[in-house]
Structures are given as structure tokens and as C-alpha cells.
Design a protein around this motif. Sequence first.
Motif, PDB file in Angstrom:
ATOM      1  N   VAL A   8       0.882  -1.093   0.100  1.00 44.03           N
ATOM      2  CA  VAL A   8      -0.003   0.067  -0.060  1.00 44.03           C
ATOM      3  C   VAL A   8       1.002   1.182   0.058  1.00 44.03           C
ATOM      4  O   VAL A   8       1.772   1.221   0.832  1.00 44.03           O
ATOM      5  CB  VAL A   8      -0.802   0.087   1.521  1.00 44.03           C
ATOM      6  N   PRO A   9       0.875   2.223  -1.152  1.00 45.33           N
ATOM      7  CA  PRO A   9       1.567   3.305  -1.090  1.00 45.33           C
ATOM      8  C   PRO A   9       1.352   4.296   0.077  1.00 45.33           C
ATOM      9  O   PRO A   9       0.251   4.433   0.421  1.00 45.33           O
ATOM     10  CB  PRO A   9       1.247   4.023  -2.333  1.00 45.33           C
ATOM     11  N   VAL A  10       2.413   4.818   0.774  1.00 43.49           N
ATOM     12  CA  VAL A  10       2.040   5.835   1.591  1.00 43.49           C
ATOM     13  C   VAL A  10       3.623   6.962   1.311  1.00 43.49           C
ATOM     14  O   VAL A  10       4.223   6.503   0.792  1.00 43.49           O
ATOM     15  CB  VAL A  10       2.407   5.166   3.039  1.00 43.49           C
ATOM     16  N   ASP A  11       3.236   8.242   2.026  1.00 43.25           N
ATOM     17  CA  ASP A  11       4.243   8.998   1.792  1.00 43.25           C
ATOM     18  C   ASP A  11       5.733   8.678   2.464  1.00 43.25           C
ATOM     19  O   ASP A  11       5.565   7.996   3.529  1.00 43.25           O
ATOM     20  CB  ASP A  11       3.773  10.241   2.633  1.00 43.25           C
ATOM     21  N   GLY A  12       6.457   8.677   1.647  1.00 39.88           N
ATOM     22  CA  GLY A  12       7.820   8.221   2.221  1.00 39.88           C
ATOM     23  C   GLY A  12       8.560   8.945   3.496  1.00 39.88           C
ATOM     24  O   GLY A  12       8.416  10.021   3.520  1.00 39.88           O
ATOM     25  N   GLU A  13       9.147   8.218   4.098  1.00 40.76           N
ATOM     26  CA  GLU A  13       9.973   8.855   5.218  1.00 40.76           C
ATOM     27  C   GLU A  13      11.357   8.244   5.612  1.00 40.76           C
ATOM     28  O   GLU A  13      11.506   7.035   5.074  1.00 40.76           O
ATOM     29  CB  GLU A  13       9.176   8.626   6.535  1.00 40.76           C
ATOM     30  N   LEU A  14      12.253   9.049   5.938  1.00 40.60           N
ATOM     31  CA  LEU A  14      13.735   8.681   5.872  1.00 40.60           C
ATOM     32  C   LEU A  14      14.055   9.069   7.330  1.00 40.60           C
ATOM     33  O   LEU A  14      13.943  10.259   7.674  1.00 40.60           O
ATOM     34  CB  LEU A  14      14.522   9.283   4.736  1.00 40.60           C
ATOM     35  N   PHE A  15      14.496   8.288   8.110  1.00 42.18           N
ATOM     36  CA  PHE A  15      15.076   8.451   9.402  1.00 42.18           C
ATOM     37  C   PHE A  15      16.621   8.273   9.687  1.00 42.18           C
ATOM     38  O   PHE A  15      17.063   7.366   9.182  1.00 42.18           O
ATOM     39  CB  PHE A  15      14.271   7.383  10.440  1.00 42.18           C
ATOM     40  N   TYR A  16      17.103   9.147  10.224  1.00 41.25           N
ATOM     41  CA  TYR A  16      18.504   9.049  10.795  1.00 41.25           C
ATOM     42  C   TYR A  16      18.402   8.703  12.129  1.00 41.25           C
ATOM     43  O   TYR A  16      18.127   9.666  13.006  1.00 41.25           O
ATOM     44  CB  TYR A  16      19.479  10.371  10.516  1.00 41.25           C
ATOM     45  N   ARG A  17      18.916   7.545  12.486  1.00 37.87           N
ATOM     46  CA  ARG A  17      18.973   7.243  14.011  1.00 37.87           C
ATOM     47  C   ARG A  17      17.502   7.744  14.760  1.00 37.87           C
ATOM     48  O   ARG A  17      17.440   8.004  15.786  1.00 37.87           O
ATOM     49  CB  ARG A  17      19.883   8.043  14.882  1.00 37.87           C
ATOM     50  N   GLY A  18      16.465   7.328  13.929  1.00 35.10           N
ATOM     51  CA  GLY A  18      15.253   7.574  14.645  1.00 35.10           C
ATOM     52  C   GLY A  18      14.580   8.812  14.283  1.00 35.10           C
ATOM     53  O   GLY A  18      13.445   8.881  14.587  1.00 35.10           O
ATOM     54  N   ILE A  19      15.274   9.839  13.815  1.00 35.24           N
ATOM     55  CA  ILE A  19      14.872  10.994  13.700  1.00 35.24           C
ATOM     56  C   ILE A  19      14.436  11.345  12.116  1.00 35.24           C
ATOM     57  O   ILE A  19      15.446  11.042  11.318  1.00 35.24           O
ATOM     58  CB  ILE A  19      15.749  11.941  14.204  1.00 35.24           C
ATOM     59  N   ASN A  20      13.281  11.767  12.072  1.00 31.34           N
ATOM     60  CA  ASN A  20      13.175  12.053  10.516  1.00 31.34           C
ATOM     61  C   ASN A  20      13.710  13.241  10.076  1.00 31.34           C
ATOM     62  O   ASN A  20      14.208  14.191  10.647  1.00 31.34           O
ATOM     63  CB  ASN A  20      11.520  12.467  10.565  1.00 31.34           C
ATOM     64  N   VAL A  21      14.605  12.930   8.877  1.00 36.75           N
ATOM     65  CA  VAL A  21      15.413  13.806   8.319  1.00 36.75           C
ATOM     66  C   VAL A  21      14.830  15.249   7.811  1.00 36.75           C
ATOM     67  O   VAL A  21      15.529  16.177   7.581  1.00 36.75           O
ATOM     68  CB  VAL A  21      15.895  13.296   6.702  1.00 36.75           C
ATOM     69  N   ARG A  22      13.309  15.233   7.755  1.00 32.99           N
ATOM     70  CA  ARG A  22      12.784  16.266   7.505  1.00 32.99           C
ATOM     71  C   ARG A  22      12.691  17.208   8.390  1.00 32.99           C
ATOM     72  O   ARG A  22      12.778  18.570   8.574  1.00 32.99           O
ATOM     73  CB  ARG A  22      11.180  16.417   6.924  1.00 32.99           C
ATOM     74  N   ASP A  23      12.743  16.724   9.763  1.00 25.98           N
ATOM     75  CA  ASP A  23      12.748  17.587  10.842  1.00 25.98           C
ATOM     76  C   ASP A  23      14.287  18.342  11.224  1.00 25.98           C
ATOM     77  O   ASP A  23      14.325  19.344  11.386  1.00 25.98           O
ATOM     78  CB  ASP A  23      12.496  16.714  12.305  1.00 25.98           C
TER      79      ASP A  23
END
Length: 459
Positions: free
Chosen positions: A69-84
Motif C-alpha cells: 500500500v503506497p504511503v508518503d515516504g520517510e527517511l530516518f537518521y537514528r530514528g529522527i525524521n530527516v525532514r525535522d
Amino acid sequence: MVNYDNSAIKQEFENLAARYNPDGEFDARLYTECNAKRGLRNADGTGIVAGLTRISNVHGYLINEFERVPVDGELFYRGINVRDIVNACRREDRFGYEEASWLLLFGELPTREDLALYQKMIEECRMMPNNFIDDMIMRNPSPDIMNMLARSVISLYGYDENPDDTSEVNSLRQSMQMIARLPVIMVASYQAKRRAYDRKSMYLHMPEEGLSIAENILSTLRADRKYTHEEAMLLDRCMILHAEHGGGNNSAFVSRAVTSSGTDIYSAMAAAIGSLKGPRHGGANLKVCDMIDNIKANVRDLRDDDELTAYLAKILAKEANDRSGLIYGMGHAVYTKSDPRAVVLKEEAEKMAKIKGYTEDFALLSSIERLTPALLNKKMIGNTGISANVDMYSGLVYRMLEIPRELYTPLFAVARMSGWCAHRLEEIQTCRRIMRPAYRPLFHHREYIDLCNRENEEN
């Protein structure tokens, strides 16, 4: 030395190549029958679980009733969202790659004191060994900068007084030196290439204290050393987004596989660079730029969706562009609904396009992103989600920053060094077992034939 330009020698190699691998490719059904994971991937395209990591994670879809099921992608560095991380740097108008690098290496966000210390240590680690630039780069340039990065990294082994020590302290020291030195090696390699192969002027600037890695790249790359704050911030954003992408990407896996043998960091990082050099891994943004130029040359009205869609359909049908059948910059092995890196870069690229006069190119990329999914979904069974990937906008970003084409992939390597080093450190600390996958043999026992009883088939 063999003269490979000699026509007779070339003919011999062609004859040998014709005899190589007489059985040809394996029947694709054998992979299923033998439960062999081609490309270390499951039948649905997902990667097999080869290890455990706390470094990063790529989230691109959900599995519901055995379907993706497609969802908005997320990328985490050490559990922290890279967008943050990116959004915090935007709010505070500051550079963030060094913060992301610390996070990947040490597992926690740095305090102000930690960050100041890290930036100071990066400056100290940036110093190259005596005469290294002259001896290893200037006297032996290469037309390919990725080749120079790999050669230079492996050469650093000979300048390290303790290259084979894999203790935590020594490995961390080596990692920080790699992160700090690779930008210097990249720029020097490019300048040597300009002089030796392009017959253009070469200029070597020393890095300046107090500047971020992104600032120093622009400062040392440009003849007049001038750059704007907005340009340096944009390059910094690119480096944050390229710093790491999950342990399953090919180059990170290579760095861990080589590390698992117990070898030195220089061998492991040179291997990772070699992996990223491959066109299936690190060079897609160049392909996007070439595709854009091709579309602009063959589509009369770039604002006409019907005309653009028709040309994109020709590209998919292998009738246009490079006839690969690929619309570069679209689709990803994990991301479905969106690639978070592409989302961030699109936001940044739109602002810079208005400043630099690239609004037409940006609008074209946006149109390709909007029109391509419907075309691709017609060719696919089921909608697994198609979206723009990071390469869709990174090439345009580098163009606007006046980065030479030869440095698009090397910049990727410079940014990714933090992730590779983090994976090496984790492999040393947590696994301590050499990677040894199995390959199932596809042959039967045969008797040895004495040389005097063998004959070539043609005889």
C-alpha cells in the motif's frame, strides 16, 4: 605492456569473448526453483534482511492483506525524521550537514558544544598528508573523478601510521578524517582533470577555517571563491539528504561486507566509492539532466501536457531519448507515494530557480513528475505507487549551483561518506562475523581430461 589498440590483439580478445560463458544467462525460473535471491531481493522486489542496524531506515509503503500500500515516504537518521533536521536548519538559518554527520556517527543529536567541537575537529582532520595532493593527484590525474576518489582513498593507507587498527578510537579518528578529506580530494581531482584533460586553467584554493563543508566546497571549487549564502545553504541541504539511506543500499552494504573481513577503512571506503560509481547507483541525476535537454530539443511547447505526454510515451516505448525505456528520476525500489528527499529538494529548487532563472526547467520537471505516473501505471499490474525520486531535482540543483557535471556523483560520495563510516563502525562493534552468502552451483561433476587428450571444438 600489451597494446590493446593493435588490431590483431583486439581480434584475439573478440575471439575469446565469443567463447566466454558458453551457457549464456540462467533461466529465470531457476531462481524460483532454487529459492535464490537474485540481487539479494525477494520476489516482490524488497531486499532480504541481511543484518540489523540502528543507523537509518527508509519507509516507503505498508503491507495490508499481503499487498503493498503506497504511503508518503520517510527517511530516518537514528530514528529522527530527516525532514525535522532540514526544517530546524531552515528555521534557524544554519548549516546542518555536520549535525547530521555527528548524529549518524554517535547516535545522538549534538549539543552546541558537541557541534562546535565536531566542526573544529573536522577542520583539523581536513589537513592532507605532506605532498599527497601533488604526488597522488596532480602527477597522476584521471578523466573520471570517482576513479580519482577511489584511488586517492586507497592511497591514504600508506600515509596512516596505524591503518589496520580497528579499535573504536582509531576507527573513529579515521572516519572523521575520511569525512573531512574527501571534499578536498574531490576538488583537487577536478582541478587536475581540468588542466590535464580539458586544457583549462587550474586553481587550487586552501579550505578556510570557520566555514561549513558546503561553503568550503563552493569556495575551493570556484576561481573567485565567491558564493551566496543561499547557494551554500542549498548545497548543505543536498548533503544532508544524501548523507545516508538505509543499510540496504548497495554502497552501504558493500562498506559493511568489506569491513566484515576485518580489513582497513581505506579498502572499505574505496569499495563503497566503486559501488556508487556504477550507473545503477549514483549517476541517475546526470541521466535526468540529459533527458531534460533531449525533451527541450524535441517538444515544441513544454507547457502543452498533451504534447509532453506523447513524447514521454515515446521515451517509455524506447523510441526517444537514449532508448532505454526509462523516464529518469521517476520510481524507487522502496518509496511509493513520495520520496522525502525529492519533496525537500523540490521545495529548495523552486526557490533557487526563481533566483537563477531556471523556472522553465523547474516547471518541466514538475510536469514530468505529474504526468509520468499515469503512463507507468498503464504498463504495470496493480498500482504500487510511482513518484519522483531524489535524482529528479538534484541534477537541476547542481546545475543552478554551477557544479560541473563531472562532480554530480562525487558530491554524492562526499555526502554519503558519513553514512558509510557509520555503517563501518556499527559493523565492527556489533557483528564481528565475516559475511559469506551462498551461491547454488548449477553444474554436474565432470572428469578431468589430460591436456594431451583435449582438442578445441573447431579441430
